[in-house]
Design a protein around this motif. Structure first.
Motif, PDB file in Angstrom:
ATOM      1  N   LEU A  37      10.396  -3.412  -3.230  1.00 40.14           N
ATOM      2  CA  LEU A  37       9.915  -3.530  -1.853  1.00 40.14           C
ATOM      3  C   LEU A  37      10.380  -4.828  -1.189  1.00 40.14           C
ATOM      4  O   LEU A  37       9.854  -5.218  -0.143  1.00 40.14           O
ATOM      5  N   ALA A  38      11.369  -5.492  -1.796  1.00 42.72           N
ATOM      6  CA  ALA A  38      11.792  -6.810  -1.297  1.00 42.72           C
ATOM      7  C   ALA A  38      12.166  -6.791   0.198  1.00 42.72           C
ATOM      8  O   ALA A  38      11.952  -7.781   0.897  1.00 42.72           O
ATOM      9  N   ALA A  39      12.662  -5.654   0.694  1.00 39.57           N
ATOM     10  CA  ALA A  39      13.059  -5.586   2.107  1.00 39.57           C
ATOM     11  C   ALA A  39      11.840  -5.576   3.043  1.00 39.57           C
ATOM     12  O   ALA A  39      11.985  -5.747   4.249  1.00 39.57           O
ATOM     13  N   ALA A  40      10.666  -5.351   2.484  1.00 39.11           N
ATOM     14  CA  ALA A  40       9.426  -5.344   3.285  1.00 39.11           C
ATOM     15  C   ALA A  40       8.433  -6.312   2.620  1.00 39.11           C
ATOM     16  O   ALA A  40       7.549  -5.875   1.882  1.00 39.11           O
ATOM     17  N   PRO A  41       8.600  -7.621   2.854  1.00 39.28           N
ATOM     18  CA  PRO A  41       7.829  -8.627   2.110  1.00 39.28           C
ATOM     19  C   PRO A  41       6.314  -8.428   2.176  1.00 39.28           C
ATOM     20  O   PRO A  41       5.615  -8.711   1.208  1.00 39.28           O
ATOM     21  N   LYS A  42       5.813  -7.903   3.296  1.00 34.03           N
ATOM     22  CA  LYS A  42       4.350  -7.706   3.385  1.00 34.03           C
ATOM     23  C   LYS A  42       3.887  -6.650   2.394  1.00 34.03           C
ATOM     24  O   LYS A  42       2.858  -6.793   1.747  1.00 34.03           O
ATOM     25  N   LEU A  43       4.649  -5.579   2.302  1.00 36.11           N
ATOM     26  CA  LEU A  43       4.291  -4.515   1.354  1.00 36.11           C
ATOM     27  C   LEU A  43       4.458  -5.030  -0.079  1.00 36.11           C
ATOM     28  O   LEU A  43       3.639  -4.750  -0.963  1.00 36.11           O
ATOM     29  N   ALA A  44       5.530  -5.797  -0.291  1.00 38.42           N
ATOM     30  CA  ALA A  44       5.773  -6.343  -1.637  1.00 38.42           C
ATOM     31  C   ALA A  44       4.606  -7.223  -2.059  1.00 38.42           C
ATOM     32  O   ALA A  44       4.164  -7.187  -3.225  1.00 38.42           O
ATOM     33  N   LEU A  66      10.430   2.390   5.103  1.00 37.06           N
ATOM     34  CA  LEU A  66      10.209   2.171   3.672  1.00 37.06           C
ATOM     35  C   LEU A  66       8.729   2.424   3.370  1.00 37.06           C
ATOM     36  O   LEU A  66       7.851   1.884   4.070  1.00 37.06           O
ATOM     37  N   TYR A  67       8.462   3.216   2.330  1.00 40.94           N
ATOM     38  CA  TYR A  67       7.081   3.611   2.014  1.00 40.94           C
ATOM     39  C   TYR A  67       6.826   3.434   0.526  1.00 40.94           C
ATOM     40  O   TYR A  67       7.755   3.487  -0.279  1.00 40.94           O
ATOM     41  N   ALA A  68       5.554   3.241   0.168  1.00 42.06           N
ATOM     42  CA  ALA A  68       5.192   3.161  -1.255  1.00 42.06           C
ATOM     43  C   ALA A  68       3.934   3.984  -1.476  1.00 42.06           C
ATOM     44  O   ALA A  68       3.042   4.028  -0.616  1.00 42.06           O
ATOM     45  N   CYS A  69       3.882   4.653  -2.617  1.00 43.19           N
ATOM     46  CA  CYS A  69       2.684   5.429  -2.946  1.00 43.19           C
ATOM     47  C   CYS A  69       2.512   5.437  -4.456  1.00 43.19           C
ATOM     48  O   CYS A  69       3.367   4.973  -5.206  1.00 43.19           O
ATOM     49  N   GLY A  70       1.377   5.957  -4.888  1.00 44.19           N
ATOM     50  CA  GLY A  70       1.074   6.007  -6.320  1.00 44.19           C
ATOM     51  C   GLY A  70      -0.419   5.885  -6.509  1.00 44.19           C
ATOM     52  O   GLY A  70      -1.159   5.591  -5.550  1.00 44.19           O
ATOM     53  N   ASP A  71      -0.869   6.096  -7.731  1.00 36.32           N
ATOM     54  CA  ASP A  71      -2.312   6.052  -7.978  1.00 36.32           C
ATOM     55  C   ASP A  71      -2.926   4.721  -7.555  1.00 36.32           C
ATOM     56  O   ASP A  71      -4.071   4.669  -7.118  1.00 36.32           O
ATOM     57  N   TRP A  72      -2.149   3.640  -7.645  1.00 37.53           N
ATOM     58  CA  TRP A  72      -2.670   2.306  -7.335  1.00 37.53           C
ATOM     59  C   TRP A  72      -3.024   2.136  -5.859  1.00 37.53           C
ATOM     60  O   TRP A  72      -3.716   1.183  -5.504  1.00 37.53           O
ATOM     61  N   CYS A  73      -2.583   3.049  -4.991  1.00 37.96           N
ATOM     62  CA  CYS A  73      -2.956   2.977  -3.568  1.00 37.96           C
ATOM     63  C   CYS A  73      -4.316   3.618  -3.316  1.00 37.96           C
ATOM     64  O   CYS A  73      -4.875   3.502  -2.228  1.00 37.96           O
ATOM     65  N   LEU A  74      -4.855   4.360  -4.308  1.00 37.31           N
ATOM     66  CA  LEU A  74      -6.155   5.024  -4.131  1.00 37.31           C
ATOM     67  C   LEU A  74      -6.993   4.818  -5.393  1.00 37.31           C
ATOM     68  O   LEU A  74      -7.656   3.798  -5.543  1.00 37.31           O
ATOM     69  N   SER A  75      -6.934   5.814  -6.309  1.00 38.51           N
ATOM     70  CA  SER A  75      -7.689   5.677  -7.560  1.00 38.51           C
ATOM     71  C   SER A  75      -6.759   5.987  -8.718  1.00 38.51           C
ATOM     72  O   SER A  75      -5.844   6.800  -8.572  1.00 38.51           O
TER      73      SER A  75
END
Ligand code: FAD
Ligand code: NAI
Length: 328
Positions: free
Chosen positions: A167-174, A297-306
């Motif tokens: 996610l380096a291109a989106a430092p806030k998300l990183a 650029l998007y990120a998802c996975g269990d760590w975004c919820l439960s």
């Protein structure tokens, strides 16, 4: 030319996003560093048959996920597991039946992600090390130095610590991903020539190196297997014993199993171990998914919820929803 959307990670979150995007008419290209799909929902082929070493079963509390599970059941990829459940605490073993519906993949957990992969383009054994933007489109670099692209958007569907550098291109998300702690789990499977003399098929364990036990052949579609058990260590024990060799982990966790299962446990004729470094997020979050719509650029996975199959699937849906909302 249609410029596809890249999805990094072919676990249930990545495949959930892929399915939603494909249904909306988009072309997706999945990448996974593993040799097959499933990530933490994968199954391990062994001399005792296929073993679910990661996710053991899943529950469906959200209406949308429950609807999805109905499709998986209709497709023959999933079925209900009704184990004889026990609870172990302070050396006391007690039957612990309940009304909860629990689902598993059939004949193995990975059947679900395998089924979802139908008609999708995927590159396995391809570890992405960098996600970068050209003038107009995104490109991915893999560990072999090969560049893939162009892509219109990128969805990163891997555990938070592995998502951070991508996610380096989106430092806030990183920075958000970097703040998510994920805990390890040592998983061991042991098999016996003769079935153990216990009716137990699953057990929640407290105050012990172990956290969970499951009798793999008690799950639907696995009844031809020998008596094979999957043992999961607690997060705390796994952290404290993170550097054990596989043989040491097998010895210690099989010892804890023999002490608590309440019947004679002979030396197993089969054993294996797997260390999940990023097994579960330390807590729940309410992000749904992360996104930088301006960049795509998007990120998802269990760590975004439960830290559950349901959380991962819902997060993939949310990433796809946000992405589609911002497409021209
Ligand atoms: P993952 O399944 O981790 O998928 C991410 C994928 O990305 C992986 O396939 C990985 O190979 C790939 N990847 C990572 N980095 C890269 C890269 N750089 N390039 C390319 N590919 C990459 N949940 C339940 O609901 N019930 C349970 O009983 C349960 N038990 C569990 C027991 C254990 C031991 C573990 C480990 C997990 C368990 N879970 C359970 C949690 C559940 O498995 C996860 O929440 C869910 O599978 C996570 O899905 P995901 O798609 O977010 O991530
Ligand atoms: P669930 O509703 O079956 O279990 C949730 C929790 O409730 C259990 O962990 C257990 O503590 C308790 N519980 C439920 N039924 C019980 C019973 N009959 N007797 C005694 N205790 C009972 O399933 P849910 O909410 O879908 O959770 C998934 C499971 O996956 C949990 O058990 C969780 O610990 C496990 N998990 C394990 C991971 C690992 O790395 N080992 C990672 C992520 C999830």
């Amino acid at each position: 030319m249609t410029v596809p959307i890249a999805i990094i990670g072919a676990g249930i979150a990545g495949l959930s996003a892929a399915q939603a995007l494909q249904t909306a008419g988009r072309t997706v290209h999945l990448f996974d560093k593993g040799r097959g799909s499933g990530g933490r929902m994968a199954s391990k082929a062994s001399e005792a048959g296929s073993l679910d070493l990661g996710a053991q079963y899943f529950t469906a509390r959200d209406r949308r996920f429950a609807e999805q599970v109905r499709h998986w059941v209709a497709a023959g990829w999933a079925a209900e597991w009704q184990p004889q459940l026990y609870n172990a605490r302070d050396g006391q073993l007690t039957p612990s039946p309940d009304e909860q519906t629990r689902w598993v993949g059939v004949p193995r957990m990975s059947a679900i992600t395998r089924g979802l992969l139908e008609d999708m383009t995927v590159s396995f054994a391809c570890r992405i090390t960098e996600v970068f933007r050209g003038v107009e489109y995104w490109h991915l670099q893999d560990a072999e130095g090969v560049t893939h692209g162009p892509y219109e958007r990128v969805v990163i569907a891997v555990p938070a610590p592995q998502a951070t550098p991508l996610l380096a291109a989106a430092p806030k998300l990183a920075a958000i991903a970097a703040g998510v702690q994920m805990e390890p789990t040592w998983a061991v499977a042991v098999g016996f020539v003769e079935p153990l003399a216990t009716p137990m098929q699953g057990c929640f364990v407290q105050d012990n190196p172990l956290d969970w036990l499951a009798r793999n052949p008690s799950k639907p579609g696995r009844d031809a297997q020998p008596d094979t058990w999957v043992l999961h260590a607690s997060a705390q024990w796994s952290k404290q014993h993170i550097d054990l060799t596989k043989d040491q982990a097998i010895e210690q966790l099989c010892g804890a199993f023999a002490e608590l299962v309440g019947c004679v446990v002979p030396v197993p004729n089969f054993s294996l171990a797997h260390r999940w470094l990023y097994a579960r997020p330390a807590g729940n979050h309410e992000w749904g998914a992360l996104g930088d719509p301006d960049q795509g650029l998007y990120a998802c996975g269990d760590w975004c919820l439960s830290g559950r199959v349901e959380g991962a699937w819902l997060s993939g849906q949310e990433a796809a929803r946000r992405l589609l909302e911002h497409l021209d």
